[in-house]
Design an enzyme around this catalytic site. Structure first.
Site, PDB file in Angstrom:
ATOM      1  N   HIS A   1      84.612  -2.650  16.218  1.00  0.00           N
ATOM      2  CA  HIS A   1      85.997  -3.024  15.943  1.00  0.00           C
ATOM      3  C   HIS A   1      86.887  -2.346  16.969  1.00  0.00           C
ATOM      4  O   HIS A   1      86.620  -1.213  17.371  1.00  0.00           O
ATOM      5  CB  HIS A   1      86.400  -2.581  14.525  1.00  0.00           C
ATOM      6  CG  HIS A   1      87.590  -3.310  14.014  1.00  0.00           C
ATOM      7  ND1 HIS A   1      88.870  -2.926  14.310  1.00  0.00           N
ATOM      8  CD2 HIS A   1      87.683  -4.420  13.231  1.00  0.00           C
ATOM      9  CE1 HIS A   1      89.704  -3.772  13.734  1.00  0.00           C
ATOM     10  NE2 HIS A   1      89.020  -4.684  13.081  1.00  0.00           N
TER      11      HIS A   1
ATOM     12  N   ASP B   1      83.029  -8.213   8.465  1.00  0.00           N
ATOM     13  CA  ASP B   1      82.194  -9.406   8.458  1.00  0.00           C
ATOM     14  C   ASP B   1      80.730  -9.125   8.132  1.00  0.00           C
ATOM     15  O   ASP B   1      79.951 -10.063   7.960  1.00  0.00           O
ATOM     16  CB  ASP B   1      82.278 -10.109   9.823  1.00  0.00           C
ATOM     17  CG  ASP B   1      83.625 -10.781  10.025  1.00  0.00           C
ATOM     18  OD1 ASP B   1      84.198 -11.240   9.025  1.00  0.00           O
ATOM     19  OD2 ASP B   1      84.109 -10.824  11.170  1.00  0.00           O
TER      20      ASP B   1
HETATM   21  N1  ACO Z   1      76.934  -4.545  19.039  1.00  0.00           N
HETATM   22  C1  ACO Z   1      76.502  -3.730  20.027  1.00  0.00           C
HETATM   23  N2  ACO Z   1      77.337  -3.012  20.823  1.00  0.00           N
HETATM   24  C2  ACO Z   1      78.635  -3.126  20.590  1.00  0.00           C
HETATM   25  C3  ACO Z   1      79.160  -3.938  19.572  1.00  0.00           C
HETATM   26  C4  ACO Z   1      78.257  -4.663  18.781  1.00  0.00           C
HETATM   27  N3  ACO Z   1      78.684  -5.475  17.810  1.00  0.00           N
HETATM   28  N4  ACO Z   1      80.511  -3.862  19.576  1.00  0.00           N
HETATM   29  C5  ACO Z   1      80.840  -3.029  20.562  1.00  0.00           C
HETATM   30  N5  ACO Z   1      79.703  -2.578  21.184  1.00  0.00           N
HETATM   31  C6  ACO Z   1      79.645  -1.674  22.333  1.00  0.00           C
HETATM   32  C7  ACO Z   1      79.896  -2.489  23.592  1.00  0.00           C
HETATM   33  O1  ACO Z   1      78.692  -3.000  24.136  1.00  0.00           O
HETATM   34  C8  ACO Z   1      80.561  -1.475  24.491  1.00  0.00           C
HETATM   35  O2  ACO Z   1      79.560  -0.633  25.022  1.00  0.00           O
HETATM   36  P1  ACO Z   1      79.683  -0.099  26.551  1.00  0.00           P
HETATM   37  O3  ACO Z   1      80.927   0.768  26.534  1.00  0.00           O
HETATM   38  O4  ACO Z   1      78.429   0.636  26.778  1.00  0.00           O
HETATM   39  O5  ACO Z   1      79.844  -1.322  27.402  1.00  0.00           O
HETATM   40  C9  ACO Z   1      81.396  -0.638  23.513  1.00  0.00           C
HETATM   41  O6  ACO Z   1      80.714  -0.742  22.238  1.00  0.00           O
HETATM   42  C10 ACO Z   1      82.820  -1.131  23.376  1.00  0.00           C
HETATM   43  O7  ACO Z   1      82.768  -2.496  23.035  1.00  0.00           O
HETATM   44  P2  ACO Z   1      83.871  -3.579  23.417  1.00  0.00           P
HETATM   45  O8  ACO Z   1      83.291  -4.944  23.211  1.00  0.00           O
HETATM   46  O9  ACO Z   1      84.440  -3.257  24.756  1.00  0.00           O
HETATM   47  O10 ACO Z   1      84.975  -3.226  22.332  1.00  0.00           O
HETATM   48  P3  ACO Z   1      86.149  -4.171  21.864  1.00  0.00           P
HETATM   49  O11 ACO Z   1      87.127  -3.311  21.180  1.00  0.00           O
HETATM   50  O12 ACO Z   1      86.636  -5.033  22.975  1.00  0.00           O
HETATM   51  O13 ACO Z   1      85.381  -5.149  20.850  1.00  0.00           O
HETATM   52  C11 ACO Z   1      84.707  -6.471  19.095  1.00  0.00           C
HETATM   53  C12 ACO Z   1      85.601  -5.308  19.534  1.00  0.00           C
HETATM   54  C13 ACO Z   1      85.078  -7.726  19.882  1.00  0.00           C
HETATM   55  C14 ACO Z   1      84.940  -6.730  17.621  1.00  0.00           C
HETATM   56  C15 ACO Z   1      83.236  -6.108  19.371  1.00  0.00           C
HETATM   57  O14 ACO Z   1      82.882  -4.946  18.654  1.00  0.00           O
HETATM   58  C16 ACO Z   1      82.282  -7.251  19.031  1.00  0.00           C
HETATM   59  O15 ACO Z   1      82.085  -8.148  19.848  1.00  0.00           O
HETATM   60  N6  ACO Z   1      81.649  -7.229  17.824  1.00  0.00           N
HETATM   61  C17 ACO Z   1      80.761  -8.280  17.411  1.00  0.00           C
HETATM   62  C18 ACO Z   1      81.541  -9.450  16.835  1.00  0.00           C
HETATM   63  C19 ACO Z   1      82.176  -9.126  15.516  1.00  0.00           C
HETATM   64  O16 ACO Z   1      81.549  -8.576  14.610  1.00  0.00           O
HETATM   65  N7  ACO Z   1      83.452  -9.497  15.382  1.00  0.00           N
HETATM   66  C20 ACO Z   1      84.220  -9.298  14.145  1.00  0.00           C
HETATM   67  C21 ACO Z   1      85.241  -8.217  14.308  1.00  0.00           C
HETATM   68  S1  ACO Z   1      86.123  -7.930  12.802  1.00  0.00           S
HETATM   69  C22 ACO Z   1      87.167  -9.264  12.691  1.00  0.00           C
HETATM   70  O17 ACO Z   1      87.650  -9.762  13.659  1.00  0.00           O
HETATM   71  C23 ACO Z   1      87.463  -9.822  11.399  1.00  0.00           C
END
Ligand code: ACO
Length: 377
Positions: free
Chosen positions: A260, A314
């Site tokens: 998140h 989720d």
């Molecule tokens: N699985 C594995 N690694 C993850 C995940 C995940 N779900 N989420 C974040 N990370 C890691 C990334 O790979 C990244 O690692 P790095 O720094 O080594 O590259 C780090 O954590 C930061 O992740 P970002 O994607 O840059 O963080 P951001 O704040 O942009 O993303 C997001 C948030 C889009 C929700 C992301 O966590 C994601 O894609 N999650 C999966 C989809 C999901 O569950 N979405 C629902 C969110 S809740 C809602 O909207 C209702």
């Protein structure tokens, strides 16, 4: 004027708001200053929706009027049902919902958003009608007739009735209503921000909500709940959870339902939803998907804990809905049915002090390029 570009506007405030607050370090979520745990314990979805929209808990008389107004506006016009019948049955329910909500606005010409009375009735109609549209689409696409709402049934009870033609067990109603409370609002997320941009143009609220529905659909936002259940089904058995998580992380693929932008600990909504899962399974028998999810969460905590990536809202919601027999592609529409109250609260807040959203950009292209005639390219 600031010139730093923040991808995804991370950390940049887009509005001043008194509707909800997240403490991402402590895992606290409040609606109008009241913690969601307390609302789940004592409130109902409709009372919470009122709180979000109007800033205070309603008196007994105000709540009774609000519930009656919403119950009386659940029906949708035949033309909306006819319109849905023309959509391809294999289409995604979020697309059907977005199309129906956009069309709904054409039937209610009170588009002067400076009229408080109009705005009240628009909010009532949207909160009342979204569940009717979701349930109708779920039936129409199978060739069944839509079931008309029943005024004497509560909000969540009536949704199940319109979906299945049966009155659900009170425990299901109670749990489902808590799910709606947990999904009702969440500060400046992508769909709320989308709605605010549309609202700032003084577009009507049906258009505001239709644009928010579009943003909620994506798998990085509300669409993740459907993908979580797909992922758990793909894993198949609890003993395959740990190797699956290891392979995903090794391949640098995201685990759906994890991570998140704001929470650096487990999302408090995921914690409550997990408790709700346990309450449901204690009565209705366990769920294989839940056992797999526990395995995924355990291994993910070991491998992603250092990045502060934990389950989000989720992760457990779909498991609950699945146990209730709800089809996976309806999970995100159910999210929208709940979130519409948060979107509308932000819409009203935006209108109270409106300024058109028109951000800047950092131009990274060229200047003064000559036009090359077609024959020379
Ligand atoms: N699985 C594995 N690694 C993850 C995940 C995940 N779900 N989420 C974040 N990370 C890691 C990334 O790979 C990244 O690692 P790095 O720094 O080594 O590259 C780090 O954590 C930061 O992740 P970002 O994607 O840059 O963080 P951001 O704040 O942009 O993303 C997001 C948030 C889009 C929700 C992301 O966590 C994601 O894609 N999650 C999966 C989809 C999901 O569950 N979405 C629902 C969110 S809740 C809602 O909207 C209702």
């Amino acid at each position: 004027m600031p010139h730093d570009f923040m991808p995804g506007l991370a950390g940049i405030p887009a509005a001043k708001s008194a509707i909800s607050d997240v403490d991402g370090e402590r895992g606290v979520l409040e609606y109008r200053g009241i913690r969601v745990e307390e609302l789940c314990q004592h409130s109902s979805y409709l009372e919470t929706a009122y709180l979000l929209l109007y800033g205070h808990l309603p008196s007994q008389a105000a709540l009774a009027k609000w519930e009656t107004d919403i119950a009386h506006h659940r029906r949708v016009k035949y033309s909306i049902i006819d319109l849905m019948k023309c959509l391809p049955e294999q289409g995604h329910p979020m697309d059907a919902l977005q199309a129906a909500v956009a069309a709904l606005g054409m039937f209610y010409p009170g588009r002067n958003v400076n009229n408080l009375d109009n705005n009240y009735w628009s909010a009532v109609r949207l909160i009342a009608k979204l569940p009717t549209i979701v349930a109708a689409w779920a039936r129409l696409r199978r060739g069944d007739e839509a079931i008309a709402p029943r005024d004497e049934l509560g909000f969540s009870e009536n949704f199940f009735y319109m979906l299945t033609e049966t009155i659900p067990h009170p425990l299901w109603v109670d749990i489902f209503d808590d799910c709606l409370i947990l999904h009702a609002e969440h500060t400046m997320n992508a769909s709320t921000f989308t709605g605010l941009i549309t609202a700032s143009t003084l577009a009507d609220p049906y258009t505001v909500v239709a644009s928010s529905i579009g943003a909620l659909k994506g798998p990085l936002h509300g669409g993740a709940n459907e993908e979580v259940v797909q992922m758990l089904k793909e894993i198949g058995t609890a003993d395959r959870a740990a190797p699956y998580v290891e392979a995903q992380i090794h391949e640098k693929r995201k685990l759906m339902g994890f991570g998140h932008r704001v929470y650096k600990v487990k999302d408090p909504r995921a914690t409550i939803l997990q408790r709700l899962c346990e309450r449901l399974f204690n009565t209705c028998g366990t769920s294989q998907l839940y056992n797999i999810a526990l395995g995924v969460e355990r291994r993910a905590a070991e491998l992603l804990g250092a990045k502060k990536v934990y389950p989000n809202v989720d992760f457990y919601s779909g498991i609950l809905y699945d146990k209730m027999g709800i089809e996976p592609d309806l999970f995100t529409p159910i999210f929208a049915m709940a979130r519409v109250s948060g979107w509308l609260a932000h819409w009203l807040e935006q209108l109270a002090e409106n300024k058109l959203f028109r951000p800047d950009q950092i131009y990274a292209g060229e200047h003064n390029r000559p036009y090359l005639p077609l024959a020379q390219r």
